[in-house]
Scaffold this active site. Structure first.
Site, PDB file in Angstrom:
ATOM      1  N   ARG A   1       0.833  -1.214   0.000  1.00 15.56           N
ATOM      2  CA  ARG A   1       0.000   0.000   0.000  1.00 15.56           C
ATOM      3  C   ARG A   1       0.868   1.264   0.000  1.00 15.56           C
ATOM      4  NH1 ARG A   1      -4.086   0.159   4.849  1.00 15.56           N
ATOM      5  NH2 ARG A   1      -5.082  -1.510   3.654  1.00 15.56           N
TER       6      ARG A   1
ATOM      7  N   ARG B   1      -1.843   6.665   9.834  1.00 19.76           N
ATOM      8  CA  ARG B   1      -2.022   6.150   8.469  1.00 19.76           C
ATOM      9  C   ARG B   1      -2.102   7.316   7.480  1.00 19.76           C
ATOM     10  NH1 ARG B   1      -4.076   0.913   8.296  1.00 19.76           N
ATOM     11  NH2 ARG B   1      -3.242  -0.288  10.034  1.00 19.76           N
TER      12      ARG B   1
ATOM     13  N   LYS C   1      -3.852   1.376  14.880  1.00 22.02           N
ATOM     14  CA  LYS C   1      -3.818   2.347  13.788  1.00 22.02           C
ATOM     15  C   LYS C   1      -4.457   3.678  14.202  1.00 22.02           C
ATOM     16  CE  LYS C   1      -6.455  -0.569  11.346  1.00 22.02           C
ATOM     17  NZ  LYS C   1      -7.370  -1.166  10.349  1.00 22.02           N
TER      18      LYS C   1
ATOM     19  N   LYS D   1      -5.963   7.393  12.291  1.00 19.77           N
ATOM     20  CA  LYS D   1      -6.285   7.966  10.979  1.00 19.77           C
ATOM     21  C   LYS D   1      -6.746   9.413  11.104  1.00 19.77           C
ATOM     22  CE  LYS D   1      -7.622   3.490   9.149  1.00 19.77           C
ATOM     23  NZ  LYS D   1      -8.704   2.657   8.597  1.00 19.77           N
TER      24      LYS D   1
ATOM     25  N   CYS E   1     -15.018  -2.779  -0.614  1.00 25.67           N
ATOM     26  CA  CYS E   1     -13.649  -3.122  -0.219  1.00 25.67           C
ATOM     27  C   CYS E   1     -13.175  -4.307  -1.065  1.00 25.67           C
ATOM     28  CB  CYS E   1     -13.631  -3.477   1.260  1.00 25.67           C
ATOM     29  SG  CYS E   1     -14.377  -5.078   1.574  1.00 25.67           S
TER      30      CYS E   1
ATOM     31  N   CYS F   1      -8.212 -10.370   0.761  1.00 26.28           N
ATOM     32  CA  CYS F   1      -8.259 -10.020   2.182  1.00 26.28           C
ATOM     33  C   CYS F   1      -8.467 -11.259   3.050  1.00 26.28           C
ATOM     34  CB  CYS F   1      -9.395  -9.031   2.431  1.00 26.28           C
ATOM     35  SG  CYS F   1      -9.518  -8.638   4.179  1.00 26.28           S
TER      36      CYS F   1
ATOM     37  N   CYS G   1     -16.705  -7.978   5.395  1.00 30.50           N
ATOM     38  CA  CYS G   1     -16.727  -8.338   6.813  1.00 30.50           C
ATOM     39  C   CYS G   1     -17.062  -7.070   7.591  1.00 30.50           C
ATOM     40  CB  CYS G   1     -15.372  -8.931   7.250  1.00 30.50           C
ATOM     41  SG  CYS G   1     -14.139  -7.716   7.713  1.00 30.50           S
TER      42      CYS G   1
ATOM     43  N   CYS H   1     -14.117  -1.321   5.941  1.00 30.47           N
ATOM     44  CA  CYS H   1     -13.110  -0.611   5.142  1.00 30.47           C
ATOM     45  C   CYS H   1     -13.699   0.340   4.101  1.00 30.47           C
ATOM     46  CB  CYS H   1     -12.173  -1.609   4.466  1.00 30.47           C
ATOM     47  SG  CYS H   1     -11.215  -2.549   5.660  1.00 30.47           S
TER      48      CYS H   1
HETATM   49 FE1  SRM Z   1      -9.245  -1.606   6.154  1.00 29.28          FE
HETATM   50  C1  SRM Z   1      -8.038  -4.314   7.804  1.00 29.28           C
HETATM   51  C2  SRM Z   1      -8.291  -2.891   3.250  1.00 29.28           C
HETATM   52  C3  SRM Z   1      -9.737   1.392   4.733  1.00 29.28           C
HETATM   53  C4  SRM Z   1     -11.043  -0.638   8.887  1.00 29.28           C
HETATM   54  N1  SRM Z   1      -8.261  -3.278   5.628  1.00 29.28           N
HETATM   55  C5  SRM Z   1      -7.814  -4.258   6.463  1.00 29.28           C
HETATM   56  C6  SRM Z   1      -6.958  -5.274   5.704  1.00 29.28           C
HETATM   57  C7  SRM Z   1      -5.539  -4.836   5.786  1.00 29.28           C
HETATM   58  C8  SRM Z   1      -7.160  -6.749   6.105  1.00 29.28           C
HETATM   59  C9  SRM Z   1      -6.263  -7.341   7.152  1.00 29.28           C
HETATM   60  O1  SRM Z   1      -6.084  -6.750   8.229  1.00 29.28           O
HETATM   61  O2  SRM Z   1      -5.785  -8.436   6.899  1.00 29.28           O
HETATM   62  C10 SRM Z   1      -7.551  -5.081   4.283  1.00 29.28           C
HETATM   63  C11 SRM Z   1      -6.625  -5.434   3.118  1.00 29.28           C
HETATM   64  C12 SRM Z   1      -7.463  -6.057   2.026  1.00 29.28           C
HETATM   65  C13 SRM Z   1      -6.779  -6.151   0.732  1.00 29.28           C
HETATM   66  O3  SRM Z   1      -6.767  -7.270   0.175  1.00 29.28           O
HETATM   67  O4  SRM Z   1      -6.307  -5.160   0.209  1.00 29.28           O
HETATM   68  C14 SRM Z   1      -8.040  -3.660   4.363  1.00 29.28           C
HETATM   69  N2  SRM Z   1      -8.930  -0.854   4.353  1.00 29.28           N
HETATM   70  C15 SRM Z   1      -8.633  -1.572   3.247  1.00 29.28           C
HETATM   71  C16 SRM Z   1      -8.755  -0.737   1.998  1.00 29.28           C
HETATM   72  C17 SRM Z   1      -7.763  -1.100   0.915  1.00 29.28           C
HETATM   73  C18 SRM Z   1     -10.201  -0.887   1.501  1.00 29.28           C
HETATM   74  C19 SRM Z   1     -10.533  -0.204   0.205  1.00 29.28           C
HETATM   75  O5  SRM Z   1     -11.541  -0.612  -0.353  1.00 29.28           O
HETATM   76  O6  SRM Z   1      -9.889   0.723  -0.213  1.00 29.28           O
HETATM   77  C20 SRM Z   1      -8.588   0.659   2.604  1.00 29.28           C
HETATM   78  C21 SRM Z   1      -7.158   1.120   2.656  1.00 29.28           C
HETATM   79  C22 SRM Z   1      -7.056   2.556   3.072  1.00 29.28           C
HETATM   80  C23 SRM Z   1      -5.687   3.142   3.014  1.00 29.28           C
HETATM   81  O7  SRM Z   1      -5.229   3.499   1.923  1.00 29.28           O
HETATM   82  O8  SRM Z   1      -5.073   3.308   4.064  1.00 29.28           O
HETATM   83  C24 SRM Z   1      -9.112   0.424   4.007  1.00 29.28           C
HETATM   84  N3  SRM Z   1     -10.141   0.104   6.726  1.00 29.28           N
HETATM   85  C25 SRM Z   1     -10.350   1.193   5.945  1.00 29.28           C
HETATM   86  C26 SRM Z   1     -11.308   2.055   6.539  1.00 29.28           C
HETATM   87  C27 SRM Z   1     -11.850   3.335   5.936  1.00 29.28           C
HETATM   88  C28 SRM Z   1     -11.091   4.543   6.381  1.00 29.28           C
HETATM   89  O9  SRM Z   1     -10.072   4.448   7.035  1.00 29.28           O
HETATM   90  O10 SRM Z   1     -11.547   5.642   6.059  1.00 29.28           O
HETATM   91  C29 SRM Z   1     -11.699   1.466   7.722  1.00 29.28           C
HETATM   92  C30 SRM Z   1     -12.790   1.985   8.694  1.00 29.28           C
HETATM   93  C31 SRM Z   1     -12.297   3.070   9.554  1.00 29.28           C
HETATM   94  C32 SRM Z   1     -11.599   2.514  10.754  1.00 29.28           C
HETATM   95  O11 SRM Z   1     -10.394   2.404  10.711  1.00 29.28           O
HETATM   96  O12 SRM Z   1     -12.286   2.164  11.713  1.00 29.28           O
HETATM   97  C33 SRM Z   1     -10.946   0.243   7.842  1.00 29.28           C
HETATM   98  N4  SRM Z   1      -9.451  -2.325   8.034  1.00 29.28           N
HETATM   99  C34 SRM Z   1     -10.292  -1.812   8.978  1.00 29.28           C
HETATM  100  C35 SRM Z   1     -10.289  -2.679  10.123  1.00 29.28           C
HETATM  101  C36 SRM Z   1     -11.092  -2.474  11.432  1.00 29.28           C
HETATM  102  C37 SRM Z   1     -10.270  -1.768  12.437  1.00 29.28           C
HETATM  103  C38 SRM Z   1     -10.952  -1.712  13.782  1.00 29.28           C
HETATM  104  O13 SRM Z   1     -10.794  -0.748  14.490  1.00 29.28           O
HETATM  105  O14 SRM Z   1     -11.605  -2.665  14.172  1.00 29.28           O
HETATM  106  C39 SRM Z   1      -9.423  -3.748   9.811  1.00 29.28           C
HETATM  107  C40 SRM Z   1      -9.076  -4.952  10.701  1.00 29.28           C
HETATM  108  C41 SRM Z   1      -7.955  -4.665  11.613  1.00 29.28           C
HETATM  109  O15 SRM Z   1      -7.325  -3.625  11.595  1.00 29.28           O
HETATM  110  O16 SRM Z   1      -7.708  -5.567  12.422  1.00 29.28           O
HETATM  111  C42 SRM Z   1      -8.923  -3.497   8.485  1.00 29.28           C
HETATM  112 FE1  SF4 Z   2     -11.181  -7.158   4.328  1.00 28.04          FE
HETATM  113 FE2  SF4 Z   2     -13.236  -6.732   5.900  1.00 28.04          FE
HETATM  114 FE3  SF4 Z   2     -11.703  -4.695   5.152  1.00 28.04          FE
HETATM  115 FE4  SF4 Z   2     -13.283  -5.820   3.411  1.00 28.04          FE
HETATM  116  S1  SF4 Z   2     -13.953  -4.757   5.255  1.00 28.04           S
HETATM  117  S2  SF4 Z   2     -11.101  -5.328   3.101  1.00 28.04           S
HETATM  118  S3  SF4 Z   2     -13.264  -7.930   4.014  1.00 28.04           S
HETATM  119  S4  SF4 Z   2     -11.061  -6.352   6.416  1.00 28.04           S
END
Ligand code: SRM
Ligand code: SF4
Length: 770
Positions: free
Chosen positions: A86, A155, A222, A224, A443, A449, A488, A492
């Site tokens: 990323r 981030r 993390k 943000k 996502c 993922c 899930c 994201c």
């Molecule tokens: Fe996310 C974890 C993809 C934005 C909340 N996110 C992941 C992981 C890394 C899966 C993992 O931990 O194994 C995913 C990688 C999937 C893949 O195959 O690429 C993933 N997140 C993404 C992206 C690529 C989704 C997208 O459609 O673009 C976004 C990357 C953003 C970036 O450039 O930095 C992405 N993730 C978000 C957002 C939206 C935002 O930040 O505005 C959220 C919700 C806001 C938040 O943080 O609460 C988000 N991602 C999560 C979470 C839940 C965190 C929590 O507090 O519970 C996880 C799981 C974790 O961290 O354990 C996660």
């Molecule tokens: Fe993976 Fe869940 Fe984030 Fe989708 S919402 S990219 S399934 S961690």
């Protein structure tokens, strides 16, 4: 499994604060080095479990090809490991040269696609470990970075990407985003040593690294940050850990309202986790914004939960402390009293797609990128089109928070050619796309993922196809309805704020939310759970019809749903069906509900019925109708309990249950936890029951944090032989009131009792006893 509806219920009380395993890995990592370099050099195809955590800080996730898992297992070969990388791009700003470089990397090392993220980043998928170092090095060669794109640090910092002619307001937001990103980036030299052959690769190098903000163990989780504007909240300020809402006075940014505590992530099965909107804490003048960002980060560093990673986000501090206490503690970090936030309201949201004027007669064009995926597939050749446009016009580029891209600084004369190139490559002009598609996001989910339960990026387009047809039928095609899907509950694509949120629950089934809005200042609510993907649009259809008929002038879909509320909307829904009916009369309305006794005989077990959660009549999942079979009549009396299951046929597991009073009201809601305290949908097959949590009255089983918990009952023992060990009853304020311990034959506790042992005694003690 023991019959969970018989016993009164119970969850884990927080154990003594113990550091999570990741804290230990960080502490021992010598400022993010660990053994990354050694493992890279060893020629293996994946990192060990500790290093897997550390590479996140360097901007990469170890993944495996989930599409290929089943066959590889059959063939007896291990996982096909590959890496996601990323790029962290403050404000989503990319030069033409940088774009061409990442486009080349996509072919050279990744899977031939790029993915624009929901935080304005760019991701590669499918990189092999052997190419990881070259990939990261080449990203840095073009002056982009992956450092801190993932991991327990700041981030990517978001800011509105549109270069509109607004007197420099957005340009200032962009600059401030870059400033904050630089200031809060990890300072460890590990990144340079490992990926860029930096000069200090000796074992003592870490002693030279100082992390003045993060220290040795970085943040608890993390963090943000996003900078937004009240009339254009395109970065979803309420979803940020730290949202900086610009206060514009006399055409200039005077300062920022500091909002803290946004976050989407939750875990099915863990009621202590929930989406939360950022709350206004204080106001800071523009010149103090960097100081304020650092103060919030430091507060989080010192007070965030380092024991339970699921509760480690700053949103839980804001939630648990309340705004007043948070403000007071923050004032200590800011070194003086704080100003209260200014009274502003967020009113707008723009996707920035299509043509828009910039200063000095220039234009930018926002290309809508479905779910952020830049690819060539058949006649749709978006990747080639973008590359050609960048080579031809050398625009500045900006990734948006809606997974789209803006081509900036174009002359008026470029317009026809830009449109021609896109059209020739099968890429529709933004004006040809429906509002619902323009506002949708998904996502990546499967196949990359590792946390995905359901499809998302690959499934949303067909849901949008169906929705477009339905909206057109109802004359609603011009409505700005945001649909966001995730595989899930981690959120994201920020699905909990949108008009319609679709969250993967179990294979092809989704929890459907409604009632948010494009502005993102409100959380939506569950409309129905476990909706098969084929039933999502049919489920929404009656709600859309009602909207068309009963909305007030100008009322948006999400606002309408919010106004009517869950109870009223759920009464409109069609019965929940597991499969499309073959014969209409066999599954419609009451006839379908009447199939309930047939489901209780083991041939098809009931599935959770969210309509029942909100008080509408229970309806069961329909097995495929068997024409020769007679449906048994529906019992005329109210059930005493109803249990709702998840999981595929043969592996169904009780997820929650309602216990009814004789007058038909839900007396208690029971939620079941398995294995490592996971809800049924998240538990591994065959894991034993470990806990039952009982809540007063009818609680929403997916938003339990506000429900009144009565007790937790803890179980021990192997699957199907679980024995009740103890029950903890709680006072209304959540404190443990008493613990009742069960003793079996020979006065033994459940853990020591032999198989088949009989309950002989129960003793109650004040408070919590283990
Ligand atoms: Fe996310 C974890 C993809 C934005 C909340 N996110 C992941 C992981 C890394 C899966 C993992 O931990 O194994 C995913 C990688 C999937 C893949 O195959 O690429 C993933 N997140 C993404 C992206 C690529 C989704 C997208 O459609 O673009 C976004 C990357 C953003 C970036 O450039 O930095 C992405 N993730 C978000 C957002 C939206 C935002 O930040 O505005 C959220 C919700 C806001 C938040 O943080 O609460 C988000 N991602 C999560 C979470 C839940 C965190 C929590 O507090 O519970 C996880 C799981 C974790 O961290 O354990 C996660
Ligand atoms: Fe993976 Fe869940 Fe984030 Fe989708 S919402 S990219 S399934 S961690």
């Amino acid at each position: 499994m023991s019959n969970p509806t018989e016993a009164p219920a119970a969850p884990a009380t927080p154990a003594a604060p113990k550091l999570s395993a990741v804290e230990g890995i960080k502490a021992a990592s010598r400022q993010l080095r660990g053994t990354i370099a050694e493992e890279l050099a060893s020629g293996v195809d994946h990192f060990n479990d500790q290093t897997k955590q550390l590479i996140k800080f360097h901007g990469s996730y170890q993944q495996d090809d989930r599409d290929g898992r089943k066959n590889r297992r059959k063939e007896g070969v291990g996982k096909y490991y590959m890496f996601m990388v990323r790029c962290k791009i403050p404000g989503g700003r990319v030069t033409a040269d940088q774009y061409l470089a990442v486009d080349a990397i996509a072919d050279k090392y990744a899977n031939g696609t790029l993915r624009f993220t929901t935080r304005q980043g760019i991701q590669f998928h499918g990189i092999l470990m052997a190419n990881l170092k070259k990939t990261i090095a080449e990203i840095n060669d073009c002056l982009l970075s992956t450092l801190g794109a993932c991991g327990d640090v700041e981030r990517n910092v978001m800011a509105c990407p549109a270069p509109l002619d607004d007197g420099g307001i957005r340009a200032e937001l962009q600059e401030t985003a870059a400033l904050i990103a630089t200031h809060l980036a990890p300072r460890s030299r590990a990144y340079h040593e490992i990926w860029l052959n930096g000069e200090r690769a000796d074992g003592r190098a870490h002693e030279l690294d100082l992390e003045p903000i993060y220290g040795k163990v970085y943040l608890p989780r993390k963090f943000k940050t996003g900078l937004g504007l009240p009339d254009d909240n395109c970065i979803d300020i309420y979803a940020q850990d730290l949202g900086l809402l610009a206060i514009v006075e006399h055409g200039k940014i005077a300062g920022y309202n500091v909002l803290v505590g946004g976050g989407m992530g939750m875990t099915h099965g863990n009621p202590n986790t929930f989406p939360h909107l950022a709350q206004p804490i204080c106001y800071v003048p523009a010149k103090a914004v960097l100081n304020a960002a650092e103060a919030v980060v430091k507060l989080f560093r010192d007070h965030g939960n380092r024991g339970d990673r699921k509760r480690a986000r700053i949103k839980y501090l804001v939630h648990d402390w309340g705004v007043e206490k948070f403000r007071q503690v923050l004032s200590e970090y800011l070194g003086g009293p704080v100003h209260l936030p200014r009274p502003v309201t967020v009113t707008g949201f723009e996707t920035h797609t299509g043509w828009h004027p910039q200063a000095q007669g220039q234009w930018f064009y926002g290309v809508s990128v479905e779910n952020g995926r830049v690819k060539d597939e058949g006649t749709f050749r978006l990747r080639t089109a973008l590359k050609l446009l960048v080579e031809r016009f050398r625009p500045d580029l900006r990734i948006t928070a809606n997974q789209d891209i803006l081509l900036c600084n174009l002359d008026e004369a470029a317009k026809p050619e830009v449109e021609r190139i896109l059209q020739e490559h099968g890429v529709k002009h933004a004006a040809q796309l429906s509002q619902v598609r323009l506002h949708s996001m998904a996502c990546p989910a499967i196949p990359t993922c590792g946390l995905a339960i359901s499809e998302s990026e690959r499934s949303l387009p067909s849901v949008i196809d169906q929705l477009e047809t339905e909206l057109t039928r109802l004359g609603l095609e011009h409505e700005k309805i945001a649909v966001r899907m995730t595989g899930c509950p981690n959120g994201c694509a920020r699905p909990y704020q949108s008009d319609i949120g679709l969250v993967g629950r179990s294979g092809e089934k989704y929890l459907v939310y409604v009632g948010g809005n494009v502005i993102g200042d409100r959380l939506n609510f569950p409309l129905r759970d476990l909706v098969p993907i084929s039933q999502i649009v049919p489920t929404l259809s009656p709600v859309l019809e009602q909207y068309q008929q009963q909305r007030t002038p100008g009322e948006r879909f999400g606002d309408f749903c919010h106004r009517l509320g869950a109870d009223a909307l759920q009464k409109l829904l069609p019965p929940l069906v597991g499969k499309q009916p073959e014969k209409k009369e066999a599954v419609n309305g009451e006839a379908h509900a009447a199939s309930k006794p047939a489901t209780a005989n083991g041939e098809a077990k009931p599935v959770p019925n969210p309509a029942a959660v909100n008080g509408t009549p229970a309806v069961q999942a329909a097995p495929k109708p068997e024409p020769a079979r007679q449906l048994l009549p529906l019992p005329q009396t109210q059930p005493r309990t109803e249990t709702f299951y998840v999981g595929p046929r043969g592996e169904e597991v009780a997820d929650y249950a309602f216990r009814y009073d004789s007058d038909g009201k839900v007396r208690e809601t029971v939620v079941y936890y398995y294995g490592d305290d996971a809800r049924a949908a998240a538990a591994h097959p065959g894991e034993p029951l470990r806990r039952e949590a009982v809540y007063q009255g009818q609680a929403n089983p997916f938003r339990l944090h506000a429900a009144r918990k009565l007790n937790d009952t803890f179980y021990v023992g192997a699957p199907r032989q679980e024995l009740r060990d103890r029950r903890v009853d709680y006072y209304p304020d959540g404190r443990p009131a008493q613990t009742t311990i069960s003793y079996y034959d020979g006065d033994s506790r459940a853990a020591q009792a032999p198989t088949g042992a009989v309950l002989r005694r129960q003793a109650s003690f004040e408070g919590q006893v283990s």
